[in-house]
Design a protein around this motif. Structure first.
Motif, PDB file in Angstrom:
ATOM      1  N   ASN A 165      33.177  51.792   2.876  1.00 10.42           N
ATOM      2  CA  ASN A 165      32.349  53.096   2.622  1.00 10.42           C
ATOM      3  C   ASN A 165      31.547  53.292   3.569  1.00 10.42           C
ATOM      4  OD1 ASN A 165      30.635  51.025   2.280  1.00 10.42           O
ATOM      5  ND2 ASN A 165      29.909  51.329   0.534  1.00 10.42           N
ATOM      6  N   LYS A 166      32.577  52.953   4.720  1.00 13.43           N
ATOM      7  CA  LYS A 166      31.754  53.562   5.951  1.00 13.43           C
ATOM      8  C   LYS A 166      32.303  55.042   6.437  1.00 13.43           C
ATOM      9  CE  LYS A 166      28.992  49.629   5.347  1.00 13.43           C
ATOM     10  NZ  LYS A 166      27.310  50.055   5.388  1.00 13.43           N
ATOM     11  N   GLY A 167      33.155  54.930   6.545  1.00 14.78           N
ATOM     12  CA  GLY A 167      33.991  56.006   6.748  1.00 14.78           C
ATOM     13  C   GLY A 167      34.801  55.440   8.172  1.00 14.78           C
ATOM     14  N   ILE A 168      35.245  54.129   8.350  1.00 12.44           N
ATOM     15  CA  ILE A 168      35.829  53.691   9.167  1.00 12.44           C
ATOM     16  C   ILE A 168      36.791  53.194   9.091  1.00 12.44           C
ATOM     17  CG2 ILE A 168      35.691  51.734  11.184  1.00 12.44           C
ATOM     18  CD1 ILE A 168      32.386  51.727  10.847  1.00 12.44           C
ATOM     19  N   GLU A 169      37.940  53.246   9.769  1.00 17.92           N
ATOM     20  CA  GLU A 169      39.331  52.998   9.513  1.00 17.92           C
ATOM     21  C   GLU A 169      39.194  51.763  10.095  1.00 17.92           C
ATOM     22  OE1 GLU A 169      43.857  53.999   9.187  1.00 17.92           O
ATOM     23  OE2 GLU A 169      41.631  54.536   8.408  1.00 17.92           O
ATOM     24  N   VAL A 170      39.439  50.850   9.198  1.00 23.27           N
ATOM     25  CA  VAL A 170      39.789  49.264   9.714  1.00 23.27           C
ATOM     26  C   VAL A 170      41.255  48.737   9.338  1.00 23.27           C
ATOM     27  CG1 VAL A 170      38.545  47.188   8.709  1.00 23.27           C
ATOM     28  CG2 VAL A 170      37.783  48.789   9.280  1.00 23.27           C
ATOM     29  N   LEU A 171      41.798  48.068  10.205  1.00 18.17           N
ATOM     30  CA  LEU A 171      42.912  47.726  10.058  1.00 18.17           C
ATOM     31  C   LEU A 171      43.394  45.793  10.406  1.00 18.17           C
ATOM     32  CD1 LEU A 171      44.924  50.928  12.274  1.00 18.17           C
ATOM     33  CD2 LEU A 171      44.504  49.909   9.566  1.00 18.17           C
ATOM     34  N   ILE A 172      43.630  45.421   9.561  1.00 24.11           N
ATOM     35  CA  ILE A 172      44.029  43.971   9.682  1.00 24.11           C
ATOM     36  C   ILE A 172      45.231  43.767  10.453  1.00 24.11           C
ATOM     37  CG2 ILE A 172      44.305  41.731   9.188  1.00 24.11           C
ATOM     38  CD1 ILE A 172      41.802  42.158   7.244  1.00 24.11           C
ATOM     39  N   ASP A 173      45.839  43.349  11.840  1.00 23.28           N
ATOM     40  CA  ASP A 173      46.782  43.194  12.029  1.00 23.28           C
ATOM     41  C   ASP A 173      47.727  40.967  12.410  1.00 23.28           C
ATOM     42  OD1 ASP A 173      50.062  44.646  12.529  1.00 23.28           O
ATOM     43  OD2 ASP A 173      49.520  42.873  13.977  1.00 23.28           O
ATOM     44  N   TYR A 174      47.867  40.032  12.602  1.00 16.83           N
ATOM     45  CA  TYR A 174      48.301  39.719  12.603  1.00 16.83           C
ATOM     46  C   TYR A 174      48.897  39.254  14.561  1.00 16.83           C
ATOM     47  CZ  TYR A 174      47.940  37.855   7.910  1.00 16.83           C
ATOM     48  OH  TYR A 174      47.531  37.742   6.657  1.00 16.83           O
ATOM     49  N   ALA A 175      48.914  40.310  15.030  1.00 21.35           N
ATOM     50  CA  ALA A 175      49.564  40.512  16.058  1.00 21.35           C
ATOM     51  C   ALA A 175      48.621  39.462  17.089  1.00 21.35           C
ATOM     52  CB  ALA A 175      49.284  41.286  17.264  1.00 21.35           C
ATOM     53  N   HIS A 176      49.529  38.036  17.532  1.00 21.19           N
ATOM     54  CA  HIS A 176      48.974  36.868  18.868  1.00 21.19           C
ATOM     55  C   HIS A 176      49.939  36.981  19.793  1.00 21.19           C
ATOM     56  CE1 HIS A 176      52.190  35.481  15.945  1.00 21.19           C
ATOM     57  NE2 HIS A 176      51.908  34.657  17.066  1.00 21.19           N
ATOM     58  N   THR A 177      50.978  37.907  20.400  1.00 27.77           N
ATOM     59  CA  THR A 177      51.625  37.699  21.575  1.00 27.77           C
ATOM     60  C   THR A 177      51.094  39.539  21.603  1.00 27.77           C
ATOM     61  OG1 THR A 177      53.401  39.313  20.990  1.00 27.77           O
ATOM     62  CG2 THR A 177      53.455  36.464  20.432  1.00 27.77           C
ATOM     63  N   PRO A 178      51.009  39.385  23.526  1.00 28.00           N
ATOM     64  CA  PRO A 178      50.970  40.753  23.745  1.00 28.00           C
ATOM     65  C   PRO A 178      52.047  41.590  23.906  1.00 28.00           C
ATOM     66  CG  PRO A 178      51.214  38.364  25.705  1.00 28.00           C
ATOM     67  CD  PRO A 178      51.716  38.316  24.145  1.00 28.00           C
ATOM     68  N   ASP A 179      52.880  41.246  23.190  1.00 30.59           N
ATOM     69  CA  ASP A 179      54.041  42.645  22.915  1.00 30.59           C
ATOM     70  C   ASP A 179      53.444  43.061  21.592  1.00 30.59           C
ATOM     71  OD1 ASP A 179      55.494  42.302  25.181  1.00 30.59           O
ATOM     72  OD2 ASP A 179      57.013  40.718  24.601  1.00 30.59           O
ATOM     73  N   ALA A 180      53.581  42.175  20.525  1.00 30.57           N
ATOM     74  CA  ALA A 180      52.702  42.619  19.626  1.00 30.57           C
ATOM     75  C   ALA A 180      51.800  43.344  19.526  1.00 30.57           C
ATOM     76  CB  ALA A 180      52.859  41.548  18.399  1.00 30.57           C
ATOM     77  N   LEU A 181      50.512  43.120  20.373  1.00 30.53           N
ATOM     78  CA  LEU A 181      49.203  43.354  20.336  1.00 30.53           C
ATOM     79  C   LEU A 181      49.229  45.052  20.718  1.00 30.53           C
ATOM     80  CD1 LEU A 181      46.299  43.109  19.537  1.00 30.53           C
ATOM     81  CD2 LEU A 181      45.868  42.087  21.666  1.00 30.53           C
ATOM     82  N   GLU A 182      49.931  45.084  21.592  1.00 28.28           N
ATOM     83  CA  GLU A 182      50.392  46.168  22.147  1.00 28.28           C
ATOM     84  C   GLU A 182      51.080  47.438  21.866  1.00 28.28           C
ATOM     85  OE1 GLU A 182      52.043  48.601  26.548  1.00 28.28           O
ATOM     86  OE2 GLU A 182      52.712  46.067  25.758  1.00 28.28           O
ATOM     87  N   ALA A 183      51.991  46.717  20.531  1.00 38.18           N
ATOM     88  CA  ALA A 183      52.513  47.833  19.973  1.00 38.18           C
ATOM     89  C   ALA A 183      51.874  48.155  19.227  1.00 38.18           C
ATOM     90  CB  ALA A 183      53.785  46.589  18.858  1.00 38.18           C
ATOM     91  N   CYS A 184      50.932  47.181  17.900  1.00 36.12           N
ATOM     92  CA  CYS A 184      49.615  47.606  17.262  1.00 36.12           C
ATOM     93  C   CYS A 184      48.956  48.867  17.646  1.00 36.12           C
ATOM     94  CB  CYS A 184      49.319  46.814  16.927  1.00 36.12           C
ATOM     95  SG  CYS A 184      49.664  45.616  15.755  1.00 36.12           S
ATOM     96  N   LEU A 185      48.192  48.517  18.738  1.00 38.18           N
ATOM     97  CA  LEU A 185      47.667  49.889  19.863  1.00 38.18           C
ATOM     98  C   LEU A 185      48.298  51.103  19.804  1.00 38.18           C
ATOM     99  CD1 LEU A 185      45.330  47.556  21.417  1.00 38.18           C
ATOM    100  CD2 LEU A 185      44.320  48.387  19.814  1.00 38.18           C
ATOM    101  N   SER A 186      49.427  50.850  20.669  1.00 38.89           N
ATOM    102  CA  SER A 186      50.031  52.504  20.314  1.00 38.89           C
ATOM    103  C   SER A 186      50.817  52.894  19.382  1.00 38.89           C
ATOM    104  CB  SER A 186      51.563  51.862  21.621  1.00 38.89           C
ATOM    105  OG  SER A 186      51.911  50.805  20.351  1.00 38.89           O
ATOM    106  N   SER A 187      50.510  51.804  17.772  1.00 39.55           N
ATOM    107  CA  SER A 187      50.628  52.753  16.965  1.00 39.55           C
ATOM    108  C   SER A 187      49.234  53.830  16.352  1.00 39.55           C
ATOM    109  CB  SER A 187      50.829  51.319  15.597  1.00 39.55           C
ATOM    110  OG  SER A 187      52.324  51.298  16.162  1.00 39.55           O
TER     111      SER A 187
END
Length: 358
Positions: free
Chosen positions: A323-345
């Motif tokens: 209820n804070k008006g914040i978009e909170v996302l959880i992702d298991y990304a733990h490799t550089p490629d996976a983290l970059e893919a999440c952030l680009s999305s």
């Protein structure tokens, strides 16, 4: 047959219920396969009802008969895998998925696409064992690729419950540990290769070779034609291959993505036929993951002319209500490629700064 072994004790009257290598899973009438040096596990298995022990080393003062296989435990798995497939698995189509990133998501997408076609499916992977979307509450171990004797139990369960398809994640460590034995895969999906688990494998070359252990199990391949390693897999396999990617000439073409605020429209060509789906924005990488799933469906002989929205599995760009008006996302990304893919999305629709807690 074909194994070197010695029998100690009387096997008359013994019937085999299951082959189990985890003492806490033993039930009355099971055979305990002992692959460690801890005698306590043998005693626990016998107390729980094991009527026979298969071991590499003779066990003194064992209260149940034992079969000693001096050097053939890997071959034993191959024999059991063959017999399991012959008796139960031939009625079940099996898909194995390997790659550094995306295994869990692609397995989930294939499971959902199969359900859209009214098929019964079991999905095995990081999140557990699910049959038609419901978690199977058994004493299976928490490995991405189940230990061999757990996997064999799942095959038998699927046979007994008329499950038509098994979709599983095949990790590099699981393949190297022979957790699938020689169990055949109707379709093997190769997603990508990145820098992960290199300390375990000792470098990129042995890491690739461990993943390529899936090739001889497969009858048909689905490969990411955008990935150089996956292209090399297709070249050395000499079996029917379905290619997916964003270029013309692939069997499954990820042709376009159109962003509509927080939604995205993924557009594809599958064997020359156009199809599309609108879902919550999941980024380019999940558009490719869905292309891999469409390739697997094509490999199974179930091309998707119409795609209904699919959901990302838990822990993949998972939204946390607040209820804070914040978009909170959880992702298991733990490799550089996976983290970059999440952030680009996320950057496609983020209206303010993106904060990363890692």
């Amino acid at each position: 047959e074909g194994l070197e072994y010695k029998i100690f004790g009387d096997l008359n009257g013994i019937t085999v219920h299951r082959f189990i290598d985890h003492s806490k899973q033993i039930q009355l009438g099971d055979v305990f396969v002992w692959e460690s040096n801890n005698r306590t596990f043998v005693e626990e298995a016998i107390q729980r009802g094991a009527n026979l022990v298969i071991t590499q080393h003779y066990i003194p003062d064992c209260s149940v008969p034992q079969i000693v296989l001096p050097s053939d435990m890997f071959l034993l798995k191959d024999k059991i895998a063959y017999l399991t497939y012959k008796k139960y698995g031939q009625k079940i189509k099996t898909v194995g998925i390997t790659g550094t990133n995306g295994k869990t998501t692609v397995a989930s997408f294939i499971g959902q696409l199969l359900k859209q076609q009214q098929k019964s499916v079991c999905v095995i992977g990081t999140l557990g064992v699910y049959v038609n979307g419901e978690k199977l509450e058994r004493q299976f171990r928490n490995n991405t690729t189940l230990p061999f004797y757990d996997f064999i139990q799942v095959v038998r369960y699927c046979y007994d419950h008329d499950v038509e398809y098994i979709v599983l994640e095949a990790s590099s460590q699981g393949l190297l540990d022979n957790r699938l034995g020689s169990y055949p895969m109707d379709v093997a999906v190769f997603l990508n290769i990145g820098k992960d688990h290199l300390e375990f494998h000792g470098g990129m070359v042995p890491y690739k070779k461990s993943k390529e252990l899936l090739i001889p199990l497969a009858r048909k391949l689905v490969v990411n034609n955008n990935d150089e390693w996956c292209r090399s897999v297709a070249q050395k396999a000499y079996i029917p291959t379905i290619r997916f990617g964003n270029q013309k000439g692939n069997d499954v073409i990820f042709s376009n993505e159109k962003y509509l605020n927080e939604e995205v429209k993924y557009e594809y060509e599958v064997n020359g036929k156009e199809t599309s789906v609108i879902m919550r924005n999941s980024g380019y990488h999940n558009g490719m993951n869905l292309a891999a799933a469409l390739g697997a469906m094509l490999g199974l002989g179930l091309p998707c002319e119409v795609i209904y929205p699919v959901n990302l599995p838990a822990g993949r760009l998972q939204r946390v209500p607040n209820n804070k008006g914040i978009e909170v996302l959880i992702d298991y990304a733990h490799t550089p490629d996976a983290l970059e893919a999440c952030l680009s999305s996320i950057t496609v629709y983020a209206k303010k700064n993106i904060l990363v807690v890692f």
